[in-house]
Scaffold this motif. Structure first.
Motif, mmCIF file in Angstrom:
data_model
loop_
_atom_site.group_PDB
_atom_site.id
_atom_site.type_symbol
_atom_site.label_atom_id
_atom_site.label_comp_id
_atom_site.label_asym_id
_atom_site.label_seq_id
_atom_site.Cartn_x
_atom_site.Cartn_y
_atom_site.Cartn_z
ATOM 1 N N ALA A 214 9.923 -6.647 26.520
ATOM 2 C CA ALA A 214 10.471 -5.328 26.196
ATOM 3 C C ALA A 214 10.377 -5.067 24.690
ATOM 4 N N THR A 217 6.748 -4.330 23.689
ATOM 5 C CA THR A 217 6.295 -3.028 24.194
ATOM 6 C C THR A 217 6.926 -1.882 23.426
ATOM 7 N N ARG A 218 8.239 -1.947 23.244
ATOM 8 C CA ARG A 218 8.916 -0.879 22.502
ATOM 9 C C ARG A 218 8.586 -0.956 21.009
ATOM 10 N N HIS A 331 13.527 8.930 27.371
ATOM 11 C CA HIS A 331 12.292 8.749 28.127
ATOM 12 C C HIS A 331 11.488 7.591 27.532
ATOM 13 N N GLU A 332 10.713 6.911 28.384
ATOM 14 C CA GLU A 332 9.842 5.857 27.864
ATOM 15 C C GLU A 332 8.593 6.446 27.211
ATOM 16 N N GLU A 334 6.364 9.256 25.441
ATOM 17 C CA GLU A 334 6.578 10.407 24.572
ATOM 18 C C GLU A 334 5.342 11.287 24.533
#
Length: 345
Positions: A214, A217-218, A331-332, A334
């Motif tokens: 995570a 990815t973020r 939201h994931e 954009e």
């Protein structure tokens, strides 16, 4: 073949000197420490930074800058970002002919918020080179030294110079691509060090693979968000100098940024970690610069902000993770700005 000066005899500079030596160039590896130069020339190894790797005979170490750069066609700058301006200032005194200038350093200067190529352009008159070329990508020096397959990117606004650098380095173990998005290439190579610190902290806290996946990815989303705001092509961050470099730096004990983060996650103080490392941890300075950039560009970068507070405001690693996990819903995926929607692979 050509005469090349590699300025900076750390692990990465030494590995690049080896690649150039394998390609039959006359390579001058410069260090400001006379003892280090003598040891490299005597033993054919740079034991402190790349132990167990023997350098080709056509790689010679120098400690006098004027001798190292005499009559070379190409200079490869591989020093920590905090030393870029000082070394360029010295080059200005000793360089008397035009060269191809390549840098392989990854970082952003705090306060000025300059990328490495911008720092070079400020310090070194353009009479001595055309455009700066940057070399970046997923590449541990230790593995390059072992001649394991490695792939990198060279970038310049002048594609002919990027292709010249490509020809200089490419061989059957070291594959080189070209890319004209120098902003994206430099930002990807710099900002991934921040996320690598975070990945190390996560591992130091023993949070497991889910948390690290995570974070990576973020983290990539943050890098691309800032890059787009600064004029980079978002697709660059899906390539070698984006996700490629991010993976290799966040998942390997070869990475000094990951190792530093791991120690922080285990509860060690930053000053003690940096002293134990014995080498520059670029992610620390880059975290400061990226946090400043996020404010200046009005870009949301919660992971970077959290790491900034950990490094410079002494917040606890676990508290930073708790803050990130308890952020408001969002939201994931954009929307890209209109000017980037027509980019193609």
């Amino acid at each position: 073949m050509g005469k090349v000066a590699v300025l900076g005899a750390g692990s990465w500079g030494t590995a690049l000197a080896l690649v150039l030596g394998d390609n039959q160039h006359d390579v001058r590896l410069w260090t400001h420490r006379e003892e280090q130069a003598d040891t490299i020339n005597t033993t054919r190894q740079n034991k402190k930074y790349l132990e167990g790797i023997s350098l080709p005979d056509n790689v010679k170490a120098y400690h006098q800058l004027n001798e190292a750069i005499a009559d070379v066609e190409t200079i490869v700058l591989v020093v920590p970002t905090k030393a870029i301006r000082e070394v360029c200032s010295q080059l200005k005194e000793h360089l008397h002919h035009k060269v191809t200038l390549i840098h392989a350093s990854k970082g952003i200067e705090p306060n000025s918020l300059k990328r490495v190529s911008e720092m070079i352009e400020e310090e070194l008159p353009r009479d001595f080179y055309g455009e700066v070329v940057v070399l970046s990508g997923p590449s541990h020096a230790e593995e390059v030294g072992e001649r394991h397959p490695t792939t990198v990117t060279v970038s310049s606004v002048d594609i002919a110079l990027a292709q010249k650098a490509q020809d200089l380095f490419i061989n059957d173990k070291f594959r080189v691509y070209t890319n004209q998005d120098i902003i994206g290439v430099e930002l990807g190579g710099s900002l991934k060090n921040i996320i690598a610190l975070g990945a190390g902290i996560s591992d130091g806290l023993d949070y497991g693979d889910n948390a690290k996946a995570a974070l990576i990815t973020r983290g990539l989303a943050e890098i691309a968000r800032l890059g787009a705001a600064m004029g980079a092509n978002p697709l660059t961050f899906a390539g070698l100098t984006g996700v490629g470099d991010l993976i290799v730096t966040c998942t390997s004990s070869h990475s000094r940024n990951w190792r530093a983060g791991y120690k922080l996650g285990q509860g060690y103080k930053l000053e003690d970690v940096l002293e134990q490392m014995g080498m520059v941890v670029e992610g620390v300075r880059t975290t400061q610069a990226a946090y400043q950039l996020s404010i200046e560009e009005n870009v949301e970068m919660p992971i970077t902000k959290g790491l900034y507070n950990l490094l410079f405001n002494h917040e606890r690693p676990k508290d930073i993770v708790d803050q990130l996990m308890n952020r408001g819903k969002t939201h994931e995926v954009e929307e890209l700005p209109d000017e980037f929607r027509n980019h193609t692979l």
